[in-house]
Design a protein around this motif. Sequence first.
Motif, PDB file in Angstrom:
ATOM      1  N   GLY A  45       0.783  -1.234   0.000  1.00 24.97           N
ATOM      2  CA  GLY A  45       0.000   0.000   0.000  1.00 24.97           C
ATOM      3  C   GLY A  45       0.813   1.281   0.000  1.00 24.97           C
ATOM      4  N   MET A  46       2.141   1.189   0.045  1.00 17.58           N
ATOM      5  CA  MET A  46       2.992   2.386   0.062  1.00 17.58           C
ATOM      6  C   MET A  46       3.232   2.902  -1.348  1.00 17.58           C
ATOM      7  SD  MET A  46       6.009   1.742   2.863  1.00 17.58           S
ATOM      8  CE  MET A  46       5.675   1.557   4.611  1.00 17.58           C
ATOM      9  N   THR A  47       3.399   4.232  -1.449  1.00 17.68           N
ATOM     10  CA  THR A  47       3.839   4.845  -2.699  1.00 17.68           C
ATOM     11  C   THR A  47       5.356   4.825  -2.741  1.00 17.68           C
ATOM     12  OG1 THR A  47       3.906   7.041  -1.709  1.00 17.68           O
ATOM     13  CG2 THR A  47       1.826   6.348  -2.722  1.00 17.68           C
ATOM     14  N   ALA A  48       5.922   5.271  -3.859  1.00 16.18           N
ATOM     15  CA  ALA A  48       7.374   5.303  -3.989  1.00 16.18           C
ATOM     16  C   ALA A  48       7.994   6.195  -2.924  1.00 16.18           C
ATOM     17  CB  ALA A  48       7.760   5.783  -5.391  1.00 16.18           C
ATOM     18  N   ARG A  83      14.751  -2.207  -4.172  1.00 16.18           N
ATOM     19  CA  ARG A  83      14.089  -2.788  -5.341  1.00 16.18           C
ATOM     20  C   ARG A  83      12.652  -2.303  -5.446  1.00 16.18           C
ATOM     21  NH1 ARG A  83      10.748  -6.681  -7.027  1.00 16.18           N
ATOM     22  NH2 ARG A  83      10.181  -7.265  -4.898  1.00 16.18           N
ATOM     23  N   ILE A  84      11.957  -2.280  -4.325  1.00 17.60           N
ATOM     24  CA  ILE A  84      10.555  -1.856  -4.336  1.00 17.60           C
ATOM     25  C   ILE A  84      10.437  -0.378  -4.686  1.00 17.60           C
ATOM     26  CG2 ILE A  84       8.541  -1.471  -2.853  1.00 17.60           C
ATOM     27  CD1 ILE A  84       9.260  -4.088  -1.429  1.00 17.60           C
ATOM     28  N   VAL A  85      11.334   0.449  -4.138  1.00 17.72           N
ATOM     29  CA  VAL A  85      11.326   1.884  -4.465  1.00 17.72           C
ATOM     30  C   VAL A  85      11.525   2.079  -5.965  1.00 17.72           C
ATOM     31  CG1 VAL A  85      12.611   4.038  -4.222  1.00 17.72           C
ATOM     32  CG2 VAL A  85      12.046   2.695  -2.193  1.00 17.72           C
ATOM     33  N   GLN A  86      12.466   1.355  -6.544  1.00 13.48           N
ATOM     34  CA  GLN A  86      12.725   1.476  -7.979  1.00 13.48           C
ATOM     35  C   GLN A  86      11.540   0.969  -8.791  1.00 13.48           C
ATOM     36  OE1 GLN A  86      15.552   2.946  -9.377  1.00 13.48           O
ATOM     37  NE2 GLN A  86      14.173   2.865 -11.163  1.00 13.48           N
ATOM     38  N   LEU A  87      10.924  -0.109  -8.318  1.00 12.33           N
ATOM     39  CA  LEU A  87       9.750  -0.659  -9.003  1.00 12.33           C
ATOM     40  C   LEU A  87       8.623   0.370  -9.049  1.00 12.33           C
ATOM     41  CD1 LEU A  87       8.379  -3.234 -10.223  1.00 12.33           C
ATOM     42  CD2 LEU A  87       7.603  -3.753  -7.904  1.00 12.33           C
ATOM     43  N   ASP A  90       9.354   3.389 -11.366  1.00 11.08           N
ATOM     44  CA  ASP A  90       9.186   3.102 -12.790  1.00 11.08           C
ATOM     45  C   ASP A  90       7.714   2.952 -13.173  1.00 11.08           C
ATOM     46  OD1 ASP A  90      11.919   3.116 -13.031  1.00 11.08           O
ATOM     47  OD2 ASP A  90      12.122   0.931 -12.881  1.00 11.08           O
ATOM     48  N   ALA A  91       6.830   2.868 -12.173  1.00 13.19           N
ATOM     49  CA  ALA A  91       5.401   2.690 -12.443  1.00 13.19           C
ATOM     50  C   ALA A  91       4.726   4.054 -12.610  1.00 13.19           C
ATOM     51  CB  ALA A  91       4.758   1.907 -11.300  1.00 13.19           C
ATOM     52  N   ALA A  92       3.441   4.029 -12.929  1.00 14.18           N
ATOM     53  CA  ALA A  92       2.680   5.279 -13.098  1.00 14.18           C
ATOM     54  C   ALA A  92       2.627   6.040 -11.778  1.00 14.18           C
ATOM     55  CB  ALA A  92       1.274   4.958 -13.579  1.00 14.18           C
ATOM     56  N   PRO A  93       2.588   7.363 -11.815  1.00 15.94           N
ATOM     57  CA  PRO A  93       2.520   8.166 -10.588  1.00 15.94           C
ATOM     58  C   PRO A  93       1.332   7.733  -9.720  1.00 15.94           C
ATOM     59  CG  PRO A  93       2.945   9.572 -12.473  1.00 15.94           C
ATOM     60  CD  PRO A  93       2.638   8.216 -13.029  1.00 15.94           C
ATOM     61  N   GLY A  94       1.573   7.662  -8.416  1.00 14.95           N
ATOM     62  CA  GLY A  94       0.523   7.297  -7.481  1.00 14.95           C
ATOM     63  C   GLY A  94       0.347   5.804  -7.282  1.00 14.95           C
ATOM     64  N   THR A  95       1.118   4.989  -8.014  1.00 18.80           N
ATOM     65  CA  THR A  95       1.011   3.535  -7.854  1.00 18.80           C
ATOM     66  C   THR A  95       1.480   3.119  -6.456  1.00 18.80           C
ATOM     67  OG1 THR A  95       1.403   3.155 -10.215  1.00 18.80           O
ATOM     68  CG2 THR A  95       1.793   1.303  -8.726  1.00 18.80           C
ATOM     69  N   PRO A  99       2.313  -6.688  -3.236  1.00 19.15           N
ATOM     70  CA  PRO A  99       3.118  -7.898  -3.419  1.00 19.15           C
ATOM     71  C   PRO A  99       2.474  -8.913  -4.361  1.00 19.15           C
ATOM     72  CG  PRO A  99       2.984  -7.303  -1.100  1.00 19.15           C
ATOM     73  CD  PRO A  99       2.001  -6.430  -1.819  1.00 19.15           C
ATOM     74  N   ASP A 100       1.147  -8.938  -4.382  1.00 19.36           N
ATOM     75  CA  ASP A 100       0.457  -9.912  -5.227  1.00 19.36           C
ATOM     76  C   ASP A 100       0.658  -9.635  -6.712  1.00 19.36           C
ATOM     77  OD1 ASP A 100      -0.493 -11.037  -2.890  1.00 19.36           O
ATOM     78  OD2 ASP A 100      -2.361  -9.881  -2.927  1.00 19.36           O
ATOM     79  N   ALA A 101       1.019  -8.400  -7.051  1.00 17.35           N
ATOM     80  CA  ALA A 101       1.242  -8.030  -8.455  1.00 17.35           C
ATOM     81  C   ALA A 101       2.730  -7.942  -8.791  1.00 17.35           C
ATOM     82  CB  ALA A 101       0.563  -6.702  -8.756  1.00 17.35           C
TER      83      ALA A 101
END
Length: 257
Positions: A45-48, A83-87, A90-95, A99-101
């Motif tokens: 549920g966290m943002t970047a 890794r999660i921060v980078q993921l 790289d995703a759309a803003p606000g993503t 973990p399920d995705a």
Amino acid sequence: MTTPLPSWPPRRTDRRTTSPYVAVPREPADPARTGRRWVRRRARGMTAGAALDVARFDARQNSRHEDLAGDERGPAELGEWERIVQLLADAAPGTVYDPDADDVVRAELAADAAAAAAREAELREAMRIAARADELQALRKLGTLDQAEPRTGDEAVREELTRRAGGYVQADVDTWLARALATHRGHYQDPAAREEAAVGLLTPPVAAHAALLDELLRLVPGAGVDQLAFAARLAGTEPEAAGDLAAFLARARPEGR
């Protein structure tokens, strides 16, 4: 020709056997994996930006504890935050992180499922071997082992019976397997099974014994186990010589026999 073995321990069949056991395979502890899983649960549920803040906070906290220098979990957690921060970056803003995705998480879960299935199969096989060893042991006590039909996997059961006897070669079991192999009984009716057993699953003395019995039974069909006991002694002490003799008898055999 079979490959000669180093000297074997004395043959004994009267040694008291140890209690059978089945080793239950367990997943080994992995602090690094535990740390990565903890990070994923926390990051859900966290943002970047939020993930980056937590990652920086954890890095500062870890740097203050010298006792964590050799800990595997701390670095693994920081690496997972990165890794999660980078993921998320790289995703759309606000993503937000889910973990399920996460493809990495999905791959790990698939690998875990495959490993669990392999451990379960290993346990079932160990239980099957133990049960079959109990069965053959009972037949030995009744004196009817030679009448038993060999089954797929009995080569592993031979190893279990040897283990129960403290590592001593079980001469009656080896003779039973060699005769079954030579006469194509049970699952040894399949040529592929005979080849596999003779080349890789059975010890050179047993394979040489089987080869020699095969040729001797062609010369004297219907010969009893007692009459051919010398073949077991020869194969047990001189497996290469037994293999050579079997090959010689095969060459001397009349054409078509």
